[in-house]
Write an enzyme that holds these catalytic residues in place. Structure first.
Site, PDB file in Angstrom:
ATOM      1  N   GLY A 254       0.773  -1.248   0.000  1.00 20.40           N
ATOM      2  CA  GLY A 254       0.000   0.000   0.000  1.00 20.40           C
ATOM      3  C   GLY A 254       0.796   1.285   0.000  1.00 20.40           C
TER       4      GLY A 254
ATOM      5  N   ILE B  60       0.694   6.120   4.616  1.00 21.13           N
ATOM      6  CA  ILE B  60       0.983   5.611   5.955  1.00 21.13           C
ATOM      7  C   ILE B  60       1.890   4.374   5.829  1.00 21.13           C
ATOM      8  CG2 ILE B  60      -0.001   4.715   8.090  1.00 21.13           C
ATOM      9  CD1 ILE B  60      -2.491   6.397   7.570  1.00 21.13           C
TER      10      ILE B  60
ATOM     11  N   ILE C 214      -4.264  -0.769   2.733  1.00 21.19           N
ATOM     12  CA  ILE C 214      -4.991  -0.671   1.463  1.00 21.19           C
ATOM     13  C   ILE C 214      -6.453  -0.323   1.711  1.00 21.19           C
ATOM     14  CG2 ILE C 214      -5.833  -2.071  -0.474  1.00 21.19           C
ATOM     15  CD1 ILE C 214      -3.191  -3.632  -0.314  1.00 21.19           C
TER      16      ILE C 214
ATOM     17  N   LEU D  73      -3.125  10.537  -0.136  1.00 23.71           N
ATOM     18  CA  LEU D  73      -3.901  10.443  -1.387  1.00 23.71           C
ATOM     19  C   LEU D  73      -5.330   9.981  -1.091  1.00 23.71           C
ATOM     20  CD1 LEU D  73      -3.238  10.717  -4.428  1.00 23.71           C
ATOM     21  CD2 LEU D  73      -2.762   8.262  -4.456  1.00 23.71           C
TER      22      LEU D  73
ATOM     23  N   TYR E  15     -17.452  10.050   6.216  1.00 22.68           N
ATOM     24  CA  TYR E  15     -16.664   8.819   6.056  1.00 22.68           C
ATOM     25  C   TYR E  15     -17.532   7.706   5.467  1.00 22.68           C
ATOM     26  CZ  TYR E  15     -12.558   5.932   7.010  1.00 22.68           C
ATOM     27  OH  TYR E  15     -11.453   5.131   6.888  1.00 22.68           O
TER      28      TYR E  15
ATOM     29  N   LYS F 111     -14.621  -0.336   7.210  1.00 18.94           N
ATOM     30  CA  LYS F 111     -13.628  -0.466   8.300  1.00 18.94           C
ATOM     31  C   LYS F 111     -14.179  -1.329   9.438  1.00 18.94           C
ATOM     32  CE  LYS F 111     -10.049   1.873   6.828  1.00 18.94           C
ATOM     33  NZ  LYS F 111      -8.947   1.103   6.215  1.00 18.94           N
TER      34      LYS F 111
ATOM     35  N   VAL G  53      -5.346  -6.306  -5.237  1.00 16.86           N
ATOM     36  CA  VAL G  53      -6.103  -7.148  -4.297  1.00 16.86           C
ATOM     37  C   VAL G  53      -7.528  -7.470  -4.768  1.00 16.86           C
ATOM     38  CG1 VAL G  53      -4.773  -6.487  -2.255  1.00 16.86           C
ATOM     39  CG2 VAL G  53      -6.816  -5.155  -2.877  1.00 16.86           C
TER      40      VAL G  53
ATOM     41  N   ALA H  99     -12.539   3.905  -1.784  1.00 17.37           N
ATOM     42  CA  ALA H  99     -13.980   4.121  -1.995  1.00 17.37           C
ATOM     43  C   ALA H  99     -14.109   5.222  -3.036  1.00 17.37           C
ATOM     44  CB  ALA H  99     -14.667   4.535  -0.696  1.00 17.37           C
TER      45      ALA H  99
HETATM   46  P1  NAD Z   1      -2.753   5.930   0.388  1.00 24.62           P
HETATM   47  O1  NAD Z   1      -3.629   6.417  -0.731  1.00 24.62           O
HETATM   48  O2  NAD Z   1      -1.374   6.391   0.428  1.00 24.62           O
HETATM   49  O3  NAD Z   1      -2.768   4.337   0.458  1.00 24.62           O
HETATM   50  C1  NAD Z   1      -3.852   3.551   0.008  1.00 24.62           C
HETATM   51  C2  NAD Z   1      -3.247   2.437  -0.798  1.00 24.62           C
HETATM   52  O4  NAD Z   1      -4.259   1.505  -1.220  1.00 24.62           O
HETATM   53  C3  NAD Z   1      -2.551   2.942  -2.070  1.00 24.62           C
HETATM   54  O5  NAD Z   1      -1.193   2.542  -2.070  1.00 24.62           O
HETATM   55  C4  NAD Z   1      -3.317   2.259  -3.182  1.00 24.62           C
HETATM   56  O6  NAD Z   1      -2.505   1.931  -4.290  1.00 24.62           O
HETATM   57  C5  NAD Z   1      -3.804   1.003  -2.455  1.00 24.62           C
HETATM   58  N1  NAD Z   1      -4.856   0.315  -3.215  1.00 24.62           N
HETATM   59  C6  NAD Z   1      -6.040   0.828  -3.644  1.00 24.62           C
HETATM   60  N2  NAD Z   1      -6.656  -0.098  -4.414  1.00 24.62           N
HETATM   61  C7  NAD Z   1      -5.859  -1.197  -4.448  1.00 24.62           C
HETATM   62  C8  NAD Z   1      -5.944  -2.459  -5.083  1.00 24.62           C
HETATM   63  N3  NAD Z   1      -6.990  -2.805  -5.859  1.00 24.62           N
HETATM   64  N4  NAD Z   1      -4.926  -3.360  -4.909  1.00 24.62           N
HETATM   65  C9  NAD Z   1      -3.860  -3.040  -4.145  1.00 24.62           C
HETATM   66  N5  NAD Z   1      -3.719  -1.850  -3.511  1.00 24.62           N
HETATM   67  C10 NAD Z   1      -4.712  -0.941  -3.678  1.00 24.62           C
HETATM   68  O7  NAD Z   1      -3.556   6.376   1.712  1.00 24.62           O
HETATM   69  P2  NAD Z   1      -3.345   6.029   3.264  1.00 24.62           P
HETATM   70  O8  NAD Z   1      -4.143   7.057   3.964  1.00 24.62           O
HETATM   71  O9  NAD Z   1      -1.916   5.852   3.556  1.00 24.62           O
HETATM   72  O10 NAD Z   1      -4.115   4.649   3.419  1.00 24.62           O
HETATM   73  C11 NAD Z   1      -3.514   3.463   3.938  1.00 24.62           C
HETATM   74  C12 NAD Z   1      -4.455   2.801   4.920  1.00 24.62           C
HETATM   75  O11 NAD Z   1      -4.576   3.642   6.076  1.00 24.62           O
HETATM   76  C13 NAD Z   1      -5.878   2.590   4.411  1.00 24.62           C
HETATM   77  O12 NAD Z   1      -6.374   1.358   4.912  1.00 24.62           O
HETATM   78  C14 NAD Z   1      -6.618   3.750   5.053  1.00 24.62           C
HETATM   79  O13 NAD Z   1      -8.009   3.514   5.159  1.00 24.62           O
HETATM   80  C15 NAD Z   1      -5.944   3.746   6.397  1.00 24.62           C
HETATM   81  N6  NAD Z   1      -6.161   4.944   7.219  1.00 24.62           N
HETATM   82  C16 NAD Z   1      -5.907   6.174   6.717  1.00 24.62           C
HETATM   83  C17 NAD Z   1      -6.121   7.297   7.507  1.00 24.62           C
HETATM   84  C18 NAD Z   1      -5.847   8.676   6.972  1.00 24.62           C
HETATM   85  O14 NAD Z   1      -6.357   9.648   7.537  1.00 24.62           O
HETATM   86  N7  NAD Z   1      -5.052   8.834   5.933  1.00 24.62           N
HETATM   87  C19 NAD Z   1      -6.602   7.154   8.821  1.00 24.62           C
HETATM   88  C20 NAD Z   1      -6.858   5.871   9.316  1.00 24.62           C
HETATM   89  C21 NAD Z   1      -6.638   4.761   8.496  1.00 24.62           C
END
Ligand code: NAD
Length: 256
Positions: free
Chosen positions: A14, A21, A95, A197, A158, A165, A68, A98
């Site tokens: 991811g 993250i 990962i 992103l 959300y 989630k 995935v 939405a």
């Molecule tokens: P990010 O956009 O950097 O990461 C999301 C990742 O999901 C990307 O690398 C994307 O390529 C991957 N992805 C999407 N579709 C995919 C697929 N079909 N196959 C494989 N990979 C796929 O954003 P992030 O915020 O770093 O998100 C990482 C995780 O952290 C997620 O689960 C997100 O829900 C969670 N999260 C984020 C926050 C926040 O505020 N940013 C808070 C809590 C939890």
């Protein structure tokens, strides 16, 4: 601040860019001396992931595609990991996806397609990944997924991602019960909001960040480094008694 994970190998799923993250987790694990394997969603992410990985201290050579939503892609990815690395010690699932139009407005307007897509990528993906990963993870290994407080309570905009989630967090518990027989632990980190992103898609995200600064016990927003260091703890033997848990790394916002 680092735990030693020297001699251990982890798969990081991811990383999209330097704000991800997953990249915060990669940096913490790299500092801990672990060997890392990276997977990316599709060709458009490959070069940025390779460029970022080149900036780390360790020499992490295995970088593979893994979509995935495609069973064959997940199977091929883990077959390649087995061939190139043999066994692994754990995996970080970072990962989610939405449709932007589903992250604003009335929840009752969520489309069937949008509901299924969010669950497919953001929740079911952990189960299929765990199915292939468990064949490679050594006893004492650990899987870590990322979640958000919107999976426990209603957070503005959300919407469908909150429902996905909740499903992910319950999957963590069922997987913990299942893989515990093999000595593999499964936990999630509930991160505070971080500008990435993905979070850009959540309508009015800046208001959410401001609210944390105003109200959370620590009065500051969460950093990817804080999440990364907690992941390092969950991968290490220091957390060997913890499974099926959701650890909040959110400046304490969840207690309010
Ligand atoms: P990010 O956009 O950097 O990461 C999301 C990742 O999901 C990307 O690398 C994307 O390529 C991957 N992805 C999407 N579709 C995919 C697929 N079909 N196959 C494989 N990979 C796929 O954003 P992030 O915020 O770093 O998100 C990482 C995780 O952290 C997620 O689960 C997100 O829900 C969670 N999260 C984020 C926050 C926040 O505020 N940013 C808070 C809590 C939890």
């Amino acid at each position: 601040m680092s735990i030693s994970l020297a001699g251990k190998t982890y798969v990081i799923m991811g990383v999209a860019n330097k704000r991800s993250i997953a990249w915060g987790i990669a940096r913490s694990l790299d500092q801990s001396g672990a060997r890392l394997i990276f997977t990316y969603a599709g060709e458009r992410f490959e070069q940025s992931v390779r460029d970022l990985v080149a900036t780390l201290d360790g020499n992490h050579e295995i970088i593979l595609p893994c979509d995935v939503t495609d069973d064959a892609s997940v199977e091929q990815c883990f077959a390649a990991i087995k061939e190139q690395a043999g066994s692994i010690d754990g995996l970080a699932h970072c990962i989610a996806f939405a449709k932007t139009e589903e992250l604003a407005g009335n929840f009752s307007d969520t489309s069937r397609d949008g509901f299924l897509l969010a669950h497919n990528i953001s929740s079911y993906s952990l189960t299929i990944v765990a199915r292939y990963a468990k064949e490679l993870i050594s006893e004492g290994g650990s899987i870590v997924a990322l979640t958000y407080i919107g999976g426990e309570r209603v957070m503005p905009n959300y919407n469908i991602m909150g429902v996905a989630k909740a499903s992910l967090e319950m999957s963590v518990r069922y997987l913990a019960a299942d893989l515990g027989r093999q000595g593999i632990r499964v936990n999630s980190i509930s991160s505070g909001p971080i500008r990435t992103l993905s979070s850009k898609g959540v309508s009015d995200f800046n208001t959410i960040l401001r609210e944390i600064e105003e109200k959370a016990p620590l009065h500051r927003n969460t950093t990817p480094e804080e999440v990364g260091d907690t992941a390092a703890f969950l991968f290490s033997d220091m957390s060997r008694g913890i499974t099926g848990e959701t650890i909040h790394v959110d400046s304490g916002y969840h207690i309010l």
